[in-house]
Design an enzyme around this catalytic site. Structure first.
Site, PDB file in Angstrom:
ATOM      1  N   ARG A   1       0.835  -1.209   0.000  1.00  0.00           N
ATOM      2  CA  ARG A   1       0.000   0.000   0.000  1.00  0.00           C
ATOM      3  C   ARG A   1       0.872   1.263   0.000  1.00  0.00           C
ATOM      4  O   ARG A   1       0.563   2.250  -0.662  1.00  0.00           O
ATOM      5  CB  ARG A   1      -0.940  -0.005   1.202  1.00  0.00           C
ATOM      6  CG  ARG A   1      -1.986  -1.132   1.106  1.00  0.00           C
ATOM      7  CD  ARG A   1      -2.969  -1.084   2.243  1.00  0.00           C
ATOM      8  NE  ARG A   1      -3.755   0.139   2.224  1.00  0.00           N
ATOM      9  CZ  ARG A   1      -4.239   0.739   3.316  1.00  0.00           C
ATOM     10  NH1 ARG A   1      -4.007   0.229   4.511  1.00  0.00           N
ATOM     11  NH2 ARG A   1      -4.951   1.828   3.228  1.00  0.00           N
TER      12      ARG A   1
ATOM     13  N   ASN B   1      -7.817   9.598   6.250  1.00  0.00           N
ATOM     14  CA  ASN B   1      -6.886   8.969   5.312  1.00  0.00           C
ATOM     15  C   ASN B   1      -5.476   8.934   5.891  1.00  0.00           C
ATOM     16  O   ASN B   1      -5.029   9.881   6.533  1.00  0.00           O
ATOM     17  CB  ASN B   1      -6.889   9.723   3.981  1.00  0.00           C
ATOM     18  CG  ASN B   1      -8.266   9.708   3.340  1.00  0.00           C
ATOM     19  OD1 ASN B   1      -9.089   8.862   3.683  1.00  0.00           O
ATOM     20  ND2 ASN B   1      -8.522  10.631   2.432  1.00  0.00           N
ATOM     21  N   VAL B   2      -4.786   7.845   5.602  1.00  0.00           N
ATOM     22  CA  VAL B   2      -3.420   7.682   6.097  1.00  0.00           C
ATOM     23  C   VAL B   2      -2.405   7.926   4.976  1.00  0.00           C
ATOM     24  O   VAL B   2      -1.219   7.700   5.161  1.00  0.00           O
ATOM     25  CB  VAL B   2      -3.232   6.262   6.696  1.00  0.00           C
ATOM     26  CG1 VAL B   2      -4.126   6.066   7.903  1.00  0.00           C
ATOM     27  CG2 VAL B   2      -3.482   5.174   5.656  1.00  0.00           C
ATOM     28  N   ASP B   3      -2.903   8.402   3.818  1.00  0.00           N
ATOM     29  CA  ASP B   3      -2.041   8.477   2.634  1.00  0.00           C
ATOM     30  C   ASP B   3      -1.188   9.742   2.544  1.00  0.00           C
ATOM     31  O   ASP B   3      -0.303   9.844   1.690  1.00  0.00           O
ATOM     32  CB  ASP B   3      -2.870   8.325   1.345  1.00  0.00           C
ATOM     33  CG  ASP B   3      -4.018   9.343   1.244  1.00  0.00           C
ATOM     34  OD1 ASP B   3      -3.863  10.485   1.723  1.00  0.00           O
ATOM     35  OD2 ASP B   3      -5.071   8.988   0.671  1.00  0.00           O
TER      36      ASP B   3
ATOM     37  N   HIS C   1      -6.397   8.783  11.713  1.00  0.00           N
ATOM     38  CA  HIS C   1      -6.002   7.373  11.673  1.00  0.00           C
ATOM     39  C   HIS C   1      -4.510   7.179  11.421  1.00  0.00           C
ATOM     40  O   HIS C   1      -4.081   6.097  11.047  1.00  0.00           O
ATOM     41  CB  HIS C   1      -6.835   6.626  10.620  1.00  0.00           C
ATOM     42  CG  HIS C   1      -8.299   6.553  10.973  1.00  0.00           C
ATOM     43  ND1 HIS C   1      -9.285   6.239  10.062  1.00  0.00           N
ATOM     44  CD2 HIS C   1      -8.939   6.761  12.151  1.00  0.00           C
ATOM     45  CE1 HIS C   1     -10.472   6.256  10.674  1.00  0.00           C
ATOM     46  NE2 HIS C   1     -10.287   6.589  11.934  1.00  0.00           N
TER      47      HIS C   1
ATOM     48  N   CYS D   1      16.602  -0.632  24.818  1.00  0.00           N
ATOM     49  CA  CYS D   1      17.305  -1.120  23.622  1.00  0.00           C
ATOM     50  C   CYS D   1      16.582  -0.756  22.324  1.00  0.00           C
ATOM     51  O   CYS D   1      17.155  -0.849  21.228  1.00  0.00           O
ATOM     52  CB  CYS D   1      17.474  -2.638  23.704  1.00  0.00           C
ATOM     53  SG  CYS D   1      15.938  -3.545  24.037  1.00  0.00           S
TER      54      CYS D   1
ATOM     55  N   ASN E   1     -20.336  13.571  -2.094  1.00  0.00           N
ATOM     56  CA  ASN E   1     -20.111  12.144  -2.334  1.00  0.00           C
ATOM     57  C   ASN E   1     -20.923  11.741  -3.570  1.00  0.00           C
ATOM     58  O   ASN E   1     -22.085  12.126  -3.679  1.00  0.00           O
ATOM     59  CB  ASN E   1     -20.582  11.345  -1.095  1.00  0.00           C
ATOM     60  CG  ASN E   1     -20.025   9.933  -1.055  1.00  0.00           C
ATOM     61  OD1 ASN E   1     -20.071   9.213  -2.037  1.00  0.00           O
ATOM     62  ND2 ASN E   1     -19.515   9.552   0.113  1.00  0.00           N
ATOM     63  N   PRO E   2     -20.325  10.966  -4.471  1.00  0.00           N
ATOM     64  CA  PRO E   2     -21.106  10.555  -5.648  1.00  0.00           C
ATOM     65  C   PRO E   2     -22.191   9.534  -5.315  1.00  0.00           C
ATOM     66  O   PRO E   2     -23.094   9.313  -6.110  1.00  0.00           O
ATOM     67  CB  PRO E   2     -20.052   9.939  -6.592  1.00  0.00           C
ATOM     68  CG  PRO E   2     -18.893   9.593  -5.718  1.00  0.00           C
ATOM     69  CD  PRO E   2     -18.932  10.519  -4.546  1.00  0.00           C
TER      70      PRO E   2
HETATM   71  P1  OAD Z   1     -14.863   4.049   2.554  1.00  0.00           P
HETATM   72  O1  OAD Z   1     -14.097   3.210   1.563  1.00  0.00           O
HETATM   73  O2  OAD Z   1     -15.707   3.389   3.564  1.00  0.00           O
HETATM   74  O3  OAD Z   1     -15.824   5.056   1.775  1.00  0.00           O
HETATM   75  C1  OAD Z   1     -15.381   5.790   0.674  1.00  0.00           C
HETATM   76  C2  OAD Z   1     -16.463   6.764   0.292  1.00  0.00           C
HETATM   77  O4  OAD Z   1     -15.982   7.579  -0.753  1.00  0.00           O
HETATM   78  C3  OAD Z   1     -17.758   6.127  -0.210  1.00  0.00           C
HETATM   79  O5  OAD Z   1     -18.847   6.738   0.444  1.00  0.00           O
HETATM   80  C4  OAD Z   1     -17.762   6.453  -1.703  1.00  0.00           C
HETATM   81  O6  OAD Z   1     -19.077   6.653  -2.210  1.00  0.00           O
HETATM   82  C5  OAD Z   1     -16.995   7.747  -1.714  1.00  0.00           C
HETATM   83  N1  OAD Z   1     -16.315   8.066  -2.976  1.00  0.00           N
HETATM   84  C6  OAD Z   1     -15.842   7.218  -3.914  1.00  0.00           C
HETATM   85  N2  OAD Z   1     -15.235   7.896  -4.898  1.00  0.00           N
HETATM   86  C7  OAD Z   1     -15.313   9.225  -4.585  1.00  0.00           C
HETATM   87  C8  OAD Z   1     -14.846  10.438  -5.186  1.00  0.00           C
HETATM   88  N3  OAD Z   1     -14.159  10.422  -6.319  1.00  0.00           N
HETATM   89  N4  OAD Z   1     -15.105  11.614  -4.551  1.00  0.00           N
HETATM   90  C9  OAD Z   1     -15.783  11.633  -3.387  1.00  0.00           C
HETATM   91  N5  OAD Z   1     -16.246  10.513  -2.768  1.00  0.00           N
HETATM   92  C10 OAD Z   1     -16.002   9.329  -3.347  1.00  0.00           C
HETATM   93  O7  OAD Z   1     -13.797   4.996   3.212  1.00  0.00           O
HETATM   94  P2  OAD Z   1     -13.861   5.836   4.563  1.00  0.00           P
HETATM   95  O8  OAD Z   1     -15.207   6.371   4.808  1.00  0.00           O
HETATM   96  O9  OAD Z   1     -12.704   6.747   4.540  1.00  0.00           O
HETATM   97  O10 OAD Z   1     -10.253   3.308   9.049  1.00  0.00           O
HETATM   98  O11 OAD Z   1     -13.570   4.732   5.620  1.00  0.00           O
HETATM   99  C11 OAD Z   1     -13.420   5.173   6.929  1.00  0.00           C
HETATM  100  C12 OAD Z   1     -12.416   4.349   7.641  1.00  0.00           C
HETATM  101  O12 OAD Z   1     -12.784   2.987   7.508  1.00  0.00           O
HETATM  102  C13 OAD Z   1     -11.016   4.373   7.061  1.00  0.00           C
HETATM  103  O13 OAD Z   1     -10.267   5.474   7.492  1.00  0.00           O
HETATM  104  C14 OAD Z   1     -10.453   3.118   7.644  1.00  0.00           C
HETATM  105  C15 OAD Z   1     -11.622   2.199   7.435  1.00  0.00           C
HETATM  106  O14 OAD Z   1     -11.813   1.304   8.412  1.00  0.00           O
HETATM  107  C16 OAD Z   1      -9.191   2.765   9.630  1.00  0.00           C
HETATM  108  O15 OAD Z   1      -8.319   2.227   8.991  1.00  0.00           O
HETATM  109  C17 OAD Z   1      -9.186   2.892  11.114  1.00  0.00           C
END
Ligand code: OAD
Length: 238
Positions: free
Chosen positions: A68, A101-103, A118, A133, A210-211
């Site tokens: 990743r 996001n962790v990116d 995160h 150590c 959000n789309p």
């Molecule tokens: P998700 O993968 O759950 O959701 C991604 C969201 O982005 C969805 O609602 C999509 O509809 C939307 N999406 C997709 N393409 C898009 C675009 N081009 N522009 C805008 N929105 C778009 O990701 P997160 O909600 O970030 O946590 O997930 C939350 C957390 O769940 C993450 O940080 C991670 C995971 O568990 C940890 O690792 C602790």
């Protein structure tokens, strides 16, 4: 509706932008709940991103993070990240980025003071409490690297499922959410707490970008159906 939101942006004194994986989708980073591809297709992130999984098979989980990291290293911030950073440059102190996001893409786009709930995938830390150590000069390379003396493992400095968020970052995010008059919720499914709770607790207006439908649509004063890179440059152009 976009017109109303543009007005809210212009009038807001303090804005929080809460982002999730969708923020980086147009940079080429797959969202968290997208199917994984290639070698990793048979694993679900929820089965790899836990302390138990790491302790049971450190090499497997480490290798997943290495893949990743390599993928993230090859992509660039998109127009959405750029629009946010540009707005912050033109309006210092008015917009705070809180991201799941962790990116590191918000930071690479130039956003100052990003609250990374995160953690950051580019960083490591010790798995168990470090002893005397466990110091940088005493690390044995490997998958994962370990303390040459006691064997303590290095692990990615991200928050895994079931773990607490970094306390100060969360406190700062809660304060930003409590004192903003507008929260832009971009690219998150809104299923993971406490991040999603910030949008439910804020006294400010909430706008979801959000789309697709998200769990936070019901908390929103407006929902804009579109992508981060398409919507944010127009919304944050002022
Ligand atoms: P998700 O993968 O759950 O959701 C991604 C969201 O982005 C969805 O609602 C999509 O509809 C939307 N999406 C997709 N393409 C898009 C675009 N081009 N522009 C805008 N929105 C778009 O990701 P997160 O909600 O970030 O946590 O997930 C939350 C957390 O769940 C993450 O940080 C991670 C995971 O568990 C940890 O690792 C602790």
């Amino acid at each position: 509706m976009t017109g109303d939101v543009a007005t809210w942006v212009r009038e807001a004194r303090r804005i929080v932008l809460l982002s999730g994986a969708g923020m980086s989708a147009e940079s080429g980073v797959p969202t968290f709940r997208d199917a994984q591809t290639g070698l990793w297709a048979r694993f679900r992130p929820e089965e790899l991103a836990t302390e138990d999984a790491f302790r049971a098979n450190p090499q497997l989980v480490w290798d997943w993070y290495v893949s990743r990291r390599e993928m993230i290293g090859k992509v660039d911030p998109n127009a959405g990240h750029g629009a946010v950073a540009g707005f912050q440059r033109r309006h210092p102190g008015r917009l705070t980025v809180v991201t799941q996001n962790v990116d590191g893409l918000h930071q690479r786009a130039g956003s100052p003071g990003v609250l990374a709930l995160h953690g950051n995938i580019a960083e490591d830390r010790w798995l168990d409490r470090p002893r005397a150590c466990c110091v940088a000069g005493n690390i044995l390379a490997g998958r994962p690297p370990r303390c040459a003396t006691c064997g303590n493992l290095r692990r990615p400095a991200v928050v895994w499922f079931g773990e607490m968020l970094p306390a100060q970052v969360l406190a700062d995010a809660e304060e930003a959410a409590a004192s903003c008059d507008l929260m832009l919720v971009v690219g998150t499914s809104g299923v993971v707490y406490p991040a999603a709770g910030l949008a439910r607790a804020t006294p400010g207006r909430v706008v979801v970008l959000n789309p697709h439908a998200s769990e936070l649509d019901d908390a929103a004063h407006a929902v804009l159906r579109g992508t981060a890179a398409a919507l944010l440059p127009a919304l944050l152009q002022g």
